[in-house]
Every structure is written in structure tokens, then in C-alpha cells.
Design a protein around this motif. Structure first.
Motif, short mmCIF file in Angstrom:
data_model
loop_
_atom_site.label_atom_id
_atom_site.label_comp_id
_atom_site.label_asym_id
_atom_site.label_seq_id
_atom_site.Cartn_x
_atom_site.Cartn_y
_atom_site.Cartn_z
N GLU A 1 22.28 19.82 35.88
CA GLU A 1 23.28 20.17 34.88
C GLU A 1 24.07 21.33 35.45
OE1 GLU A 1 21.31 22.02 31.53
OE2 GLU A 1 19.51 22.15 32.72
N PRO A 2 25.16 21.69 34.79
CA PRO A 2 25.96 22.78 35.36
C PRO A 2 25.16 24.08 35.44
CG PRO A 2 27.21 21.57 33.68
CD PRO A 2 25.80 21.07 33.60
N LEU A 3 25.28 24.75 36.56
CA LEU A 3 24.68 26.07 36.72
C LEU A 3 25.76 27.07 36.28
CD1 LEU A 3 22.26 27.79 37.76
CD2 LEU A 3 23.39 27.80 39.99
N VAL B 1 22.62 26.46 46.69
CA VAL B 1 23.30 25.17 46.74
C VAL B 1 23.16 24.51 45.37
CG1 VAL B 1 23.31 24.77 49.23
CG2 VAL B 1 21.27 24.18 47.96
N ASP B 2 24.26 24.49 44.64
CA ASP B 2 24.30 23.83 43.34
C ASP B 2 24.72 22.40 43.64
OD1 ASP B 2 24.83 22.82 40.84
OD2 ASP B 2 26.37 24.28 40.32
N THR B 3 23.77 21.49 43.55
CA THR B 3 24.01 20.12 44.02
C THR B 3 24.33 19.18 42.87
OG1 THR B 3 21.66 19.65 43.84
CG2 THR B 3 22.44 20.42 45.98
N TRP B 4 25.50 18.59 42.92
CA TRP B 4 25.84 17.58 41.91
C TRP B 4 25.58 16.19 42.48
CZ3 TRP B 4 28.83 13.26 41.95
CH2 TRP B 4 28.91 12.58 40.72
N TRP B 5 24.85 15.41 41.73
CA TRP B 5 24.62 14.01 42.10
C TRP B 5 23.97 13.30 40.92
CZ3 TRP B 5 19.42 12.29 43.67
CH2 TRP B 5 18.45 13.29 43.58
N GLN B 6 23.57 12.05 41.09
CA GLN B 6 23.02 11.25 39.98
C GLN B 6 21.95 10.28 40.49
OE1 GLN B 6 26.93 9.37 39.09
NE2 GLN B 6 26.76 10.41 37.11
N THR B 7 21.18 9.74 39.56
CA THR B 7 20.22 8.68 39.92
C THR B 7 20.95 7.60 40.71
OG1 THR B 7 19.08 9.12 37.83
CG2 THR B 7 18.52 7.08 38.97
N GLU B 8 22.13 7.27 40.27
CA GLU B 8 22.91 6.20 40.88
C GLU B 8 23.37 6.53 42.30
OE1 GLU B 8 23.27 7.53 37.90
OE2 GLU B 8 23.89 6.08 36.38
N ALA C 1 31.27 9.19 35.19
CA ALA C 1 31.18 9.50 33.75
C ALA C 1 30.89 10.98 33.50
CB ALA C 1 30.19 8.60 33.02
N ASP C 2 31.33 11.82 34.42
CA ASP C 2 31.26 13.26 34.22
C ASP C 2 32.69 13.81 34.17
OD1 ASP C 2 28.57 13.95 34.03
OD2 ASP C 2 28.31 14.04 36.20
N LEU C 3 32.87 14.84 33.36
CA LEU C 3 34.15 15.54 33.33
C LEU C 3 34.09 16.71 34.30
CD1 LEU C 3 34.51 15.71 29.46
CD2 LEU C 3 35.73 14.18 31.02
N GLY D 1 30.44 18.34 32.17
CA GLY D 1 29.46 17.63 31.34
C GLY D 1 29.82 16.15 31.32
N ARG D 2 29.10 15.42 30.52
CA ARG D 2 29.28 13.97 30.48
C ARG D 2 30.54 13.61 29.71
NH1 ARG D 2 26.44 10.91 33.83
NH2 ARG D 2 26.88 9.22 32.38
N SER D 3 31.16 12.50 30.12
CA SER D 3 32.31 12.00 29.37
C SER D 3 31.88 10.86 28.46
CB SER D 3 33.38 11.50 30.34
OG SER D 3 32.91 10.34 31.02
C1 WTA Z 1 24.35 16.01 35.54
C2 WTA Z 1 20.12 14.08 38.49
C3 WTA Z 1 26.46 19.68 36.79
C4 WTA Z 1 25.62 15.19 35.50
C5 WTA Z 1 20.30 14.39 39.98
C6 WTA Z 1 25.18 13.87 36.10
C7 WTA Z 1 24.96 17.94 37.00
C8 WTA Z 1 23.79 13.73 35.56
C9 WTA Z 1 24.53 18.45 38.25
C10 WTA Z 1 22.92 12.86 36.43
C11 WTA Z 1 25.13 19.68 38.72
C12 WTA Z 1 23.45 16.63 37.81
N1 WTA Z 1 26.09 20.24 37.96
N2 WTA Z 1 25.93 18.56 36.29
N3 WTA Z 1 24.76 20.25 39.86
N4 WTA Z 1 23.59 17.61 38.72
N5 WTA Z 1 24.26 16.82 36.76
O1 WTA Z 1 20.85 10.73 36.96
O2 WTA Z 1 26.03 15.03 34.16
O3 WTA Z 1 19.18 12.45 36.14
O4 WTA Z 1 26.00 12.79 35.73
O5 WTA Z 1 20.47 12.77 38.25
O6 WTA Z 1 23.28 15.07 35.52
O7 WTA Z 1 21.58 12.93 36.01
P1 WTA Z 1 20.46 12.15 36.81
#
Ligand code: WTA
Length: 632
Positions: free
Chosen positions: A390-392, A412-419, A499-501, A514-516
Motif C-alpha cells: 500500500e502507499p508508504l 525501496v517502496d515497491t509497487w506491484w501486484q499479484t498479477e 486498477a490503481d490511481l 489507491g485502488r480505482s
Molecule cells: C497496492 C501486493 C502503493 C496497490 C504486492 C496494488 C501498493 C495492490 C504498493 C496489489 C505500493 C502494492 N504503493 N500501493 N508500494 N504495493 N500496492 O496483489 O493497490 O496483494 O494494486 O500485491 O496493492 O496487491 P497484491
């Protein structure tokens, strides 16, 4: 809606991490590396893939048949060969692979790479003896213990597809996942320990396999030796018995790069949770690459990712990524506040953790209890800090930077997803960091913030976060529902929509807001409104339910539910407790609403869709915006 928000950028503040922590990092010069990728993406990924061992090389690096991609076509490999054999038969045989810690100091177990290799081989042979074959699905429902990792790797060793289900999920959620993949075997533990108490898991499994006809065997790790649970011999086998007398070698199955490695469920906005499918080759390359370059893992590092392998973070950065890199990993079955608020910092000191990866919700919890807790411990071993889920927010960044990293460690604030399977956006080590902003796409990834037609929006203007080109560890499909997969690439033509803003600053740094959609991220865990709503509606007193995420200072969001009762039922504290209990029993403790409000009506569109946005605005005392489609 995405364009409704703007971010003031004039207060830009960047932090430069200490040179001592960043010099000679694998990441090198970001711009140079990014240019190398852009100049020839296939060559870039190919070079990384060659750092690993393959049984046969690929014909083609990437085959892009929009919206379906294949990577390293016809390449042959086994990911466990790269996680284990590659180290055991080279220099890392006696290096520690896993150090496990339970809730108390006397609960410690250590596996060298050789020991882990042998355990995985023995358990893989055990699974084979149960008739598990390549392509079969195996469900793993365990706490954070070495056996959880052994089970995952044993599946991968023989080509069985694992589906790990987080131990915090309840009967209905587990049953849905077992049935969703048609699991042949379920591997579980009798109990998980939390705050000194044994919480039964096996009873949940027993209920969850009813009406799951695919299940032939249940393997049970019996941890509570004082009173071992009874096993029902017609279905159940003991984890250790299954391993006993098995040979310590098990030839790794030759897998095609595109064979599925695992399925991991994630919440959807509507309907059932989605079984995200990841494949052997691309996932291996992506997690190996990002662990090495984003965390800068070295041979003398002690690496700790606090995520449970029940989530993607645990898969990619608790198990596969670090083992692919031959790292020494700490894993802990530890709640951050038990026996006190210093337990994590104590572990860092005791094990000399150098790379630490956790979630903002944990950091905010520690902020609340005070900096005096980390101050009691020597955290000087730390070199790299990570954040995910989630957002740091800038306040949490500042606290993490100051009190844990001593203003020296890069975050390292890492943004990514399960997908996405691997990190997509972060601030690579050595680059200036901007609190609140995850950063830029990692080399190998093209990310952007766009309007609903796919046009990039200017800095400071909100938009949708998209990825423009395929990448090796992207999900290949959704198990049994490719149409649902295609939606990710069809919402905005040509792009993968997350699907994130998000918002970009003038230097291309991306802040994820956050999520859209209707997903709620609670303490870093994804929860679909639909799942909680259907759990509530399955209670006899509830006619209709609507669920929203309500911002929360610590957890990011909490769940608030609105319910309409069936005629004859009265709102009461007892009923609310009963509904809460019902959600706990069906979906599990992680999905419990923190508030349930009984209402007479719910705002709906003329076509009957619940307008959660209106509920949310009302809840927060804000203007609900456009309500022209509201029914009444
Ligand atoms: C959110 C987790 C802000 C985001 C790895 C994403 C984040 C969802 C961040 C995926 C981050 C994950 N900053 N938001 N660094 N990392 N998110 O699939 O909304 O459990 O779409 O994967 O978590 O969650 P998931």
C-alpha cells in the motif's frame, strides 16, 4: 473520476541515501540501465535469463500475441534447480538458506542449502508416492514454518502446481480455492501459533474439503507434539511420515518455460476470487532479477521479508526470489507486537538482518507505539529497507528512514501486484528518494499514468496506472477464466491496467494513491467488497449488504459494512456480533468488518448496482459527486 484529484508538487523533497549503503549496488546507474533496456528489450531480458541455468535454451525471448504473451519459448528449466541445485552443487552447499524463528527464542530451526535441498527432494518423493504428477494441483494451507516452503518447492520440483492459501482464511474461502483449482492433495498443519495460542487449522481443512471431490489426500504437519491430532487414515497422512525413508534425491521435472508454476488467488471486484496463473520461466527470471537489483542481495546478506507466503510478496520475495539468488533468509512466525513491540527489532539485532522488507501498516503500528522500541536494539546491520502493499505515506517513510534506517539506508517502496509477479515501480538504490512516491518503473518495465483513453496525463494530474509492454513474470491467465484475464489488457487498449490511481511528478516519479475499483486494501491485504458482501448475505438475517473501505490511520483502510435486514430481524449488538462472527467463520479473520451498520436502503443505480462511492462519500462527510445515475 481518475482526473478528479490533483497533487501539489511544489513541495518536492528528495532524500539521498548514504553512499556507503549504495555504492557498487547491482542497480548501477538507473538511466544507463533503463536506456540499455529500451534500446533492445529482448536482449536486456535475455542477458538476465542467462544468469540462471536452463536445461534447454529458448527459441524466442518474447512472443507477444496481444493480450497473451509467452516468454523464453520452448526453454526448459526447473525453478528448484535454480533455487537449490545450482547452489548445492556450487559454492553454497553449506550456506544457510533458511532460519526459522517461532514466537519464542527457543524455537529456532536452520536449514543449509543442502539440508533444504534434501528435505525438498524427500517431500517431493513423498508427494509422488501419493500419486501427485506434473500438472496436478496441490493446495497448501500452513503457517510460516519451513515445511510451508518445503511443500511449495517440492511441488515445483515435480511439476505440480501449488496454490498456497493464507492461514488466516476461513472454511468458505479455503473450500472455494480448493474447488477452484481442483486440488488433488491438500497440505496443512494442525495449528498455527499466534500470541502464544495454538489456533487450529486442521478443523478448518476438515470442513473445507467437504464438497471438494477432487481431494484425494490431506497431508498434515503435526506441530503440537504434546497432543498430536488424530489422523483419519482413509484420507490423511502425517507430513513427517510421508518424508521418512524417502530418498534424498529427486530428479527435477523438466518444465517448459510456459508451464504453470503456481496459482495464487487474489480478490476480484466482483464474483469469485481470481486464480492468478504464473509460469515457470518468466516468473523465475522476473523474481530473480528484481530481488537481485532492487534489494541488491549479496552473499553475506541476511534477508528478511516479513510477508507470509500465503500472499504474492511471500511467494516472490519470501521464497523464490531470495532462494534464486542464494540468499540467507530469515522467516518468522511472529506477530509484530508479541510478546512485546520490540520483537521484530530484536530479531533484526539477533540475526544481523541486512535487508528488511515489510508493509506500511506494520510501520504505522510501530510509529504509534513509539521509537523507544527500536531504540532498544542495535539495528546497525541494516543496509536496505523495503516497503510493499500500500502507499508508504511520507510520515511513515520519514519514521522508517529515521528510526529504522538511521537516515542511511535506502528505502525501496515497491509497487506491484499479484498479477505482475514482480516489482514494477520503485526507486532503485542510489537514486534520490521522494517520500510518498514509489518512484520510477524499474528497467524492463514501461509504466505510465494515463486518462481513460490511454493518453498520458501531465505531472500533478491524477490518472490510471498502466504498463505498456508485456514483461516476463506477468500473469498468463486467470485459472479457468481467460476472459477475465483479457479485461486487464482491454480496459485501455494496448495497456495493462492495474486498477490503481496514481500521479506523476515532473521527474517521472509515480505516487500510487489507491485502488480505482472496489478492492479494499486492509493492512496491505486485498479484500474484495463482493466477497465480504456475499459472506454477510449468506447469513439468514441479512437481505442485502454493501461494503466500503474506510480510511484508517494505521491499516490504510478498514472494512465498513452496511446491511439491510430481512423482515422480522431487529438490529442489536448481539446480531452485529453474530454477523461479525459469521464473516470470521466463512471468510476468515482478515475480512472482518470493523463496523457494521444496519440501514433501511442502499444507494443504487437504476440498473441496480450498489453505488459504494456514495456510501463512502457520506461516511467521510464528502460530496458524493455525480449521482445522476442514482435510482432514487
Ligand atoms: C497496492 C501486493 C502503493 C496497490 C504486492 C496494488 C501498493 C495492490 C504498493 C496489489 C505500493 C502494492 N504503493 N500501493 N508500494 N504495493 N500496492 O496483489 O493497490 O496483494 O494494486 O500485491 O496493492 O496487491 P497484491
Amino acid at each position: 473520476m481518475a482526473e478528479d484529484f490533483n497533487v501539489k508538487l511544489d513541495t518536492a523533497m528528495y532524500y539521498t541515501p548514504s553512499e556507503e549503503c549504495t555504492k557498487d549496488s547491482w542497480a548501477g546507474d538507473y538511466n544507463q540501465r533503463y536506456q540499455e533496456f529500451v534500446a533492445d528489450p529482448a536482449a536486456y531480458w535475455e542477458k538476465i535469463a542467462r544468469e540462471l541455468e536452463w536445461y534447454e535454451e529458448w527459441d524466442q525471448v518474447r512472443e507477444w500475441n496481444y493480450p497473451h504473451a509467452k516468454w523464453f519459448t520452448n526453454g526448459k528449466l526447473n525453478i528448484t534447480h535454480n533455487c537449490l541445485d545450482r547452489h548445492v552443487f556450487n559454492q553454497r552447499r553449506n550456506k544457510v538458506a533458511i532460519m526459522w524463528r517461532g514466537e519464542t527464542a527457543d524455537e529456532e530451526r536452520i536449514f543449509t542449502y543442502k539440508q533444504l535441498y534434501q528435505a525438498v527432494c524427500r517431500f517431493a518423493n513423498g508427494l509422488k508416492s501419493l500419486g501427485v504428477e506434473k500438472g496436478d494441483r496441490v493446495c497448501i494451507y500452513m503457517p510460516v514454518v519451513p515445511e510451508q516452503i518445503i511443500a511449495m518447492l517440492a511441488c515445483a520440483r515435480i511439476g505440480a502446481i501449488h496454490t498456497v492459501v493464507f492461514g488466516g482464511f476461513g472454511v468458505a474461502a479455503l473450500n472455494q480455492r480448493i474447488r477452484g483449482v481442483g486440488a488433488k492433495v491438500v497440505i496443512a498443519a494442525d495449528v498455527t501459533f499466534r500470541r502464544g495460542k495454538a489456533i487450529p487449522l486442521k478443523t478448518i481443512v476438515e470442513e473445507a474439503v467437504v464438497n471438494a471431490p477432487s481431494v484425494e489426500r490431506i497431508v498434515v504437519l503435526r506441530r503440537d507434539e504434546t497432543k498430536p491430532v488424530e489422523l483419519h487414515p482413509e484420507m490423511e497422512v502425517d507430513f513427517n511420515d510421508l518424508m521418512e525413508n524417502q530418498p534424498r534425491e529427486c530428479a527435477a521435472e523438466t518444465m517448459d518455460a510456459e508451464d504453470p508454476l503456481f496459482i495464487l488467488f487474489t480478490s476480484g471486484t466482483t464474483g469469485e476470487p481470481k486464480g492468478i496463473v504464473h509460469t515457470c520461466g518468466g516468473y523465475m527470471v522476473g523474481t530473480y532479477y528484481t530481488t537481485k537489483y532492487v534489494f541488491d542481495v549479496r552473499d553475506n546478506d541476511v534477508y528478511w521479508c516479513t510477508a507470509d507466503p500465503g500472499w504474492i510478496t511471500g511467494h516472490s520475495y519470501g521464497v523464490y526470489g531470495p532462494l534464486l539468488n542464494g540468499a540467507t533468509c530469515l522467516i518468522a512466525e511472529a506477530t509484530p507486537d508479541f510478546p512485546d513491540n520490540g520483537v521484530w527489532w530484536n530479531l533484526i539485532e539477533e540475526y544481523g538482518v541486512t535487508i528488511f522488507y515489510t508493509a506500511p501498516t506494520a510501520i504505522r503500528m510501530f510509529m504509534r507505539v513509539g521509537a523507544e522500541w527500536p531504540q532498544k536494539y542495535n539495528l546497525s546491520s541494516l543496509r536496505v529497507l523495503g516497503s510493499v502493499g500500500e502507499p508508504l505515506n511520507p510520515e511513515a517513510f520519514e519514521w522508517y528512514y529515521q528510526h529504522i534506517g538511521n537516515r542511511e539506508c535506502p528505502i525501496v517502496d515497491t509497487w506491484w501486484q499479484t498479477e505482475t509477479g514482480m516489482h514494477m515501480i520503485t526507486t532503485m538504490i542510489g537514486e534520490p528518494m521522494r517520500p510518498g512516491f514509489a518512484g520510477k518503473p524499474i528497467p524492463g518495465i514501461i509504466a505510465d499514468v494515463v486518462d481513460k483513453d490511454g493518453n498520458p496525463v501531465p505531472p500533478g494530474t491524477g490518472g490510471l496506472l498502466v504498463i505498456r509492454e508485456p514483461w516476463p513474470s506477468m500473469m498468463r491467465t486467470i485459472w479457468g477464466n481467460d476472459e477475465r484475464y483479457q479485461k486487464y489488457w482491454n480496459t485501455i487498449p494496448g495497456c495493462y491496467t492495474a486498477a490503481d490511481l496514481a500521479v506523476k511528478d515532473e521527474n517521472g516519479y509515480i505516487m500510487v494513491i489507491g485502488r480505482s475499483d472496489d478492492l479494499i486494501v486492509v493492512a496491505g491485504h486485498n479484500i474484495g467488497t463482493a466477497e465480504v458482501e456475499s459472506a454477510l448475505v449468506s447469513h439468514e438475517a441479512v437481505a442485502e449488504a454493501a461494503v466500503i473501505g474506510k480510511p484508517d490511520a494505521m491499516k490504510g483502510n478498514v472494512i465498513k459494512a452496511f446491511v439491510i435486514l430481512i423482515e422480522g430481524y431487529q438490529a442489536s449488538e448481539k446480531l452485529i456480533n453474530e454477523l461479525t462472527y459469521h464473516v470470521r467463520m466463512t471468510l476468515g479473520p482478515i475480512a472482518i468488518p470493523s463496523e457494521i451498520e444496519v440501514v433501511d436502503a442502499l444507494p443504487k443505480t437504476r440498473s441496480g448496482k450498489i453505488m459504494r462511492r456514495v456510501l463512502k462519500a457520506r461516511e467521510m462527510g464528502m460530496d458524493p459527486g455525480d449521482i445522476s445515475t442514482l435510482e432514487d
